[in-house]
Design an enzyme around this catalytic site. Structure first.
Site, PDB file in Angstrom:
ATOM      1  N   GLY A  37       1.033  -1.301   0.128  1.00 29.48           N
ATOM      2  CA  GLY A  37      -0.070   0.065  -0.028  1.00 29.48           C
ATOM      3  C   GLY A  37       0.990   1.268   0.024  1.00 29.48           C
ATOM      4  N   ASP A  72       6.891  -6.436  15.181  1.00 26.87           N
ATOM      5  CA  ASP A  72       5.471  -5.926  15.386  1.00 26.87           C
ATOM      6  C   ASP A  72       5.358  -4.794  16.438  1.00 26.87           C
ATOM      7  OD1 ASP A  72       2.786  -5.517  16.462  1.00 26.87           O
ATOM      8  OD2 ASP A  72       2.402  -7.648  16.464  1.00 26.87           O
ATOM      9  N   ASN A 115       3.701   5.155   9.425  1.00 28.02           N
ATOM     10  CA  ASN A 115       2.795   4.827   8.332  1.00 28.02           C
ATOM     11  C   ASN A 115       1.975   3.832   8.881  1.00 28.02           C
ATOM     12  OD1 ASN A 115       1.417   4.728   5.275  1.00 28.02           O
ATOM     13  ND2 ASN A 115       2.676   3.007   5.774  1.00 28.02           N
ATOM     14  N   ALA A 116       2.556   2.752   9.568  1.00 29.05           N
ATOM     15  CA  ALA A 116       1.595   1.547   9.773  1.00 29.05           C
ATOM     16  C   ALA A 116       0.513   2.104  10.578  1.00 29.05           C
ATOM     17  CB  ALA A 116       2.536   0.584  10.603  1.00 29.05           C
ATOM     18  N   GLY A 117      -0.757   1.424   9.700  1.00 26.69           N
ATOM     19  CA  GLY A 117      -2.060   1.794  10.442  1.00 26.69           C
ATOM     20  C   GLY A 117      -3.092   0.386  10.021  1.00 26.69           C
ATOM     21  N   LEU A 144     -19.989   1.956  16.952  1.00 33.83           N
ATOM     22  CA  LEU A 144     -19.548   2.073  18.480  1.00 33.83           C
ATOM     23  C   LEU A 144     -20.328   1.016  19.380  1.00 33.83           C
ATOM     24  CD1 LEU A 144     -17.610   3.315  20.380  1.00 33.83           C
ATOM     25  CD2 LEU A 144     -18.920   5.290  20.771  1.00 33.83           C
ATOM     26  N   TYR A 156     -11.102   4.317  14.736  1.00 36.00           N
ATOM     27  CA  TYR A 156      -9.826   4.870  13.593  1.00 36.00           C
ATOM     28  C   TYR A 156      -9.651   6.262  13.652  1.00 36.00           C
ATOM     29  CZ  TYR A 156      -7.675   5.235   9.244  1.00 36.00           C
ATOM     30  OH  TYR A 156      -7.003   5.364   8.142  1.00 36.00           O
ATOM     31  N   LYS A 199      -6.714   8.614  14.628  1.00 36.08           N
ATOM     32  CA  LYS A 199      -6.049   9.753  13.628  1.00 36.08           C
ATOM     33  C   LYS A 199      -6.218  11.176  14.066  1.00 36.08           C
ATOM     34  CE  LYS A 199      -4.800   6.261  10.774  1.00 36.08           C
ATOM     35  NZ  LYS A 199      -3.225   6.200  10.340  1.00 36.08           N
TER      36      LYS A 199
HETATM   37  P1  NAD Z   1      -2.428  -1.516   4.429  1.00 34.81           P
HETATM   38  O1  NAD Z   1      -3.142  -2.030   5.174  1.00 34.81           O
HETATM   39  O2  NAD Z   1      -2.350  -1.483   2.765  1.00 34.81           O
HETATM   40  O3  NAD Z   1      -0.680  -1.036   4.924  1.00 34.81           O
HETATM   41  C1  NAD Z   1      -0.565  -0.985   6.387  1.00 34.81           C
HETATM   42  C2  NAD Z   1       0.694  -1.808   6.570  1.00 34.81           C
HETATM   43  O4  NAD Z   1       1.034  -1.697   8.140  1.00 34.81           O
HETATM   44  C3  NAD Z   1       0.477  -3.337   6.336  1.00 34.81           C
HETATM   45  O5  NAD Z   1       1.832  -3.770   5.614  1.00 34.81           O
HETATM   46  C4  NAD Z   1       0.631  -3.924   7.882  1.00 34.81           C
HETATM   47  O6  NAD Z   1       1.144  -5.160   8.052  1.00 34.81           O
HETATM   48  C5  NAD Z   1       1.401  -2.790   8.691  1.00 34.81           C
HETATM   49  N1  NAD Z   1       1.324  -2.990   9.895  1.00 34.81           N
HETATM   50  C6  NAD Z   1      -0.013  -3.057  10.659  1.00 34.81           C
HETATM   51  N2  NAD Z   1       0.033  -3.349  12.082  1.00 34.81           N
HETATM   52  C7  NAD Z   1       1.331  -3.156  12.081  1.00 34.81           C
HETATM   53  C8  NAD Z   1       2.248  -3.313  13.085  1.00 34.81           C
HETATM   54  N3  NAD Z   1       1.507  -3.668  14.464  1.00 34.81           N
HETATM   55  N4  NAD Z   1       3.444  -3.199  13.128  1.00 34.81           N
HETATM   56  C9  NAD Z   1       4.163  -3.335  11.744  1.00 34.81           C
HETATM   57  N5  NAD Z   1       3.494  -3.047  10.974  1.00 34.81           N
HETATM   58  C10 NAD Z   1       2.099  -3.091  11.098  1.00 34.81           C
HETATM   59  O7  NAD Z   1      -2.747   0.410   4.378  1.00 34.81           O
HETATM   60  P2  NAD Z   1      -2.630   1.494   3.760  1.00 34.81           P
HETATM   61  O8  NAD Z   1      -3.899   1.809   2.845  1.00 34.81           O
HETATM   62  O9  NAD Z   1      -1.209   1.465   2.872  1.00 34.81           O
HETATM   63  O10 NAD Z   1      -2.488   2.675   4.848  1.00 34.81           O
HETATM   64  C11 NAD Z   1      -1.362   3.194   5.310  1.00 34.81           C
HETATM   65  C12 NAD Z   1      -1.469   4.445   6.360  1.00 34.81           C
HETATM   66  O11 NAD Z   1      -2.432   5.323   5.458  1.00 34.81           O
HETATM   67  C13 NAD Z   1      -2.215   3.982   7.527  1.00 34.81           C
HETATM   68  O12 NAD Z   1      -2.000   4.507   8.801  1.00 34.81           O
HETATM   69  C14 NAD Z   1      -3.811   4.224   7.186  1.00 34.81           C
HETATM   70  O13 NAD Z   1      -4.572   4.407   8.272  1.00 34.81           O
HETATM   71  C15 NAD Z   1      -3.307   5.663   6.166  1.00 34.81           C
HETATM   72  N6  NAD Z   1      -4.483   6.133   5.574  1.00 34.81           N
HETATM   73  C16 NAD Z   1      -4.966   5.321   4.257  1.00 34.81           C
HETATM   74  C17 NAD Z   1      -5.965   5.744   3.379  1.00 34.81           C
HETATM   75  C18 NAD Z   1      -6.391   5.075   2.273  1.00 34.81           C
HETATM   76  O14 NAD Z   1      -7.347   5.321   1.361  1.00 34.81           O
HETATM   77  N7  NAD Z   1      -5.797   3.784   1.930  1.00 34.81           N
HETATM   78  C19 NAD Z   1      -6.739   6.932   3.697  1.00 34.81           C
HETATM   79  C20 NAD Z   1      -6.091   7.582   4.830  1.00 34.81           C
HETATM   80  C21 NAD Z   1      -5.140   7.109   5.663  1.00 34.81           C
END
Ligand code: NAD
Length: 457
Positions: A228, A271, A298-300, A307, A363, A367
């Protein structure tokens, strides 16, 4: 993940149909490719009388190799009535000191409204209202936000508009960071950023030897880098010259290794929520490089439920990954002085953290907390010359958004000024710009990468 509607609209047959039916018309956005010029055409630089930035900005734009259009030629042709197109309009509004002076905006922008190239740029430069001499000036400077945000909604064709606040206490670092910001905003790197207010202050900023490699020599940690946005980010940071440490959970080890191998990064399996994660990470960084210049959290994760139906585990996991683990890591890396002066912390928030979202109380709370972390940590680390910023992505085309039901997904994609979702690379480019040594005078900002989404606007 693909936006079939946008591909259809951008084809010849699609264009005609969309025009006839008045459907959303997502333009093809100009995106950055190494070696390309910042802009495909000239910049028209305008100024309100008494503007303090016209001269330094003119110098910056010329030094960046941009062609400046002579304002005398940017007027309507008497026979055709057409004004020649510019690739960007940059307007120094710092000379506007009361509401009557706002008329100068109309006089400059009105004749240019139809004379900006597709994927062109509009940038207005102002003074932070908090630094204004009196209430009249502060009022007029705040009014600029309404102009840029409306231009972002009105001009169409992939044209974006931003307001850049430049401190009155400008030092050398301010000019370097203003150059970094103009290079970012004018180029295709900022394709999906619109309607933003960016503050350039003072701080520690260093211009790169080569603007094509603005992260040369920097050690950058990216969490969640296996896929991602994080994977796109690792690639962009490596392209920009950084030594990348790509971190993800052991379960994503194969994907992580493939990203890391592709760009010559080091893969770190960890992790982030493990009790010993901060110590293990600090020891790894100390042993490997003795420091980390940039940390990108970035991890999320999402664990959606309304709720009333949400179990405590969903709440806990999201807050822990998206917020608490980042606090623990920041605290230890700062305590052990592993982030040096000139360092950067960049968080990833979300428009859900600004607007709130049904089914995402956990979430959105996490955020919004990321924004709180920027607000509180940025001033606290000013003395140490470490900047703290965040990006807030909107609808980005990833596996996460591909899982949203079709109707909701279509709404999310189209409800923004660019009528399309962003790409992971758009978020990555924005984070990279904030991480550049040249961007050190930018701290405490939350920059949305959302195509000017209506959510939280
Ligand atoms: P994704 O799920 O594709 O990737 C997230 C990565 O974080 C994964 O590879 C996962 O294994 C890793 N991760 C999760 N928990 C972890 C942990 N405990 N330790 C280490 N790594 C961990 O998500 P994405 O869409 O690429 O999102 C990346 C960031 O952008 C996130 O913070 C997400 O909240 C934020 N975001 C995404 C969007 C969107 O539209 N995709 C919109 C707003 C915000």
């Amino acid at each position: 993940m693909s936006d079939r509607y946008a591909s259809f609209v951008q084809s010849g047959a699609g264009r005609a149909l969309v025009k006839r039916l008045g459907l959303p018309d997502p333009p093809r956005l100009r995106r950055y490719a190494p070696g390309e010029p910042i802009l495909p055409g000239p910049v028209l630089l305008g100024s309100a009388s008494g503007g303090r930035l016209t001269e330094p900005v003119g110098r910056i734009l010329a030094a960046a190799g941009l062609a400046l259009r002579d304002p005398a030629t940017a007027v309507p042709d008497p026979t055709t009535g057409r004004t020649p197109d510019s690739a960007a309009l940059v307007y120094d509004a710092t000379g506007i000191t009361d509401s009557t002076g706002l008329r100068q905006l109309y006089d400059f922008f009105h004749p240019q409204a139809r004379a900006v190239q597709p994927s062109g740029r509009v940038i207005v430069l102002g003074t932070p209202p908090a630094e204004c001499a009196g209430t009249r000036e502060a009022t007029a400077q705040r009014a600029l936000e309404g102009l840029t945000r409306s231009i972002g909604k009105e001009f169409g064709r992939g044209i974006t508009a931003q307001l850049v606040h430049v401190t009155r206490e400008a030092d050398e670092s301010t000019w370097t960071s203003l150059e970094a910001t103009l290079r970012f905003l004018l180029s295709g790197r900022s394709a999906y950023v619109s309607g933003q207010v960016i503050r350039v202050g003072a701080g520690q900023a260093t211009a790169p030897v080569d603007w094509e490699r603005p992260l040369d020599g920097q050690v950058v940690l990216v969490t969640g880098a296996a896929r991602g946005i994080g994977a796109a980010l690792a690639r962009v940071l490596a392209r920009d010259g950084a030594t990348v440490l790509a971190l993800d959970v052991p379960a994503a080890g194969d994907e992580l290794a493939s990203v890391a191998n592709e760009i010559g990064a080091s893969a770190v399996q960890l992790d982030l929520t493990a009790a010993d994660a901060p110590t293990r990470l600090a020891e790894y960084l100390a042993g490997r490089h003795g420091r980390v210049d940039v940390v990108v959290h970035n991890a999320g994760i999402t664990r959606d439920k309304t709720l009333g139906r949400m179990d405590a585990d969903r709440w806990n996991q999201v807050i822990d990954v998206n917020l608490s683990s980042q606090e623990r890591i920041n605290d230890l890396l700062l305590e052990r002085e592993l982030i040096p002066a000139g360092g950067r912390i960049v968080g990833v928030s979300s428009i859900a953290g600004i607007a709130g979202n049904r089914g995402q109380t956990n979430y959105a709370t996490s955020k919004a907390g990321v924004i709180g972390l920027v607000d509180s940590l940025a001033p606290a680390l000013r003395e140490r010359r470490i900047s703290v910023n965040a990006v807030a992505p909107g609808f980005i085309e990833t596996r996460l958004t591909a899982r949203i039901p079709l109707v909701v997904r279509e709404a999310g994609r189209r409800m923004n000024s660019l009528a399309q979702g962003g790409l992971p690379v758009d978020v990555a480019e924005t984070i990279s710009w904030l991480a550049w040594p040249a961007s050190g005078a930018i701290s405490g900002n939350v920059v949305r990468v959302c195509g000017q989404s209506l959510l939280g606007a």
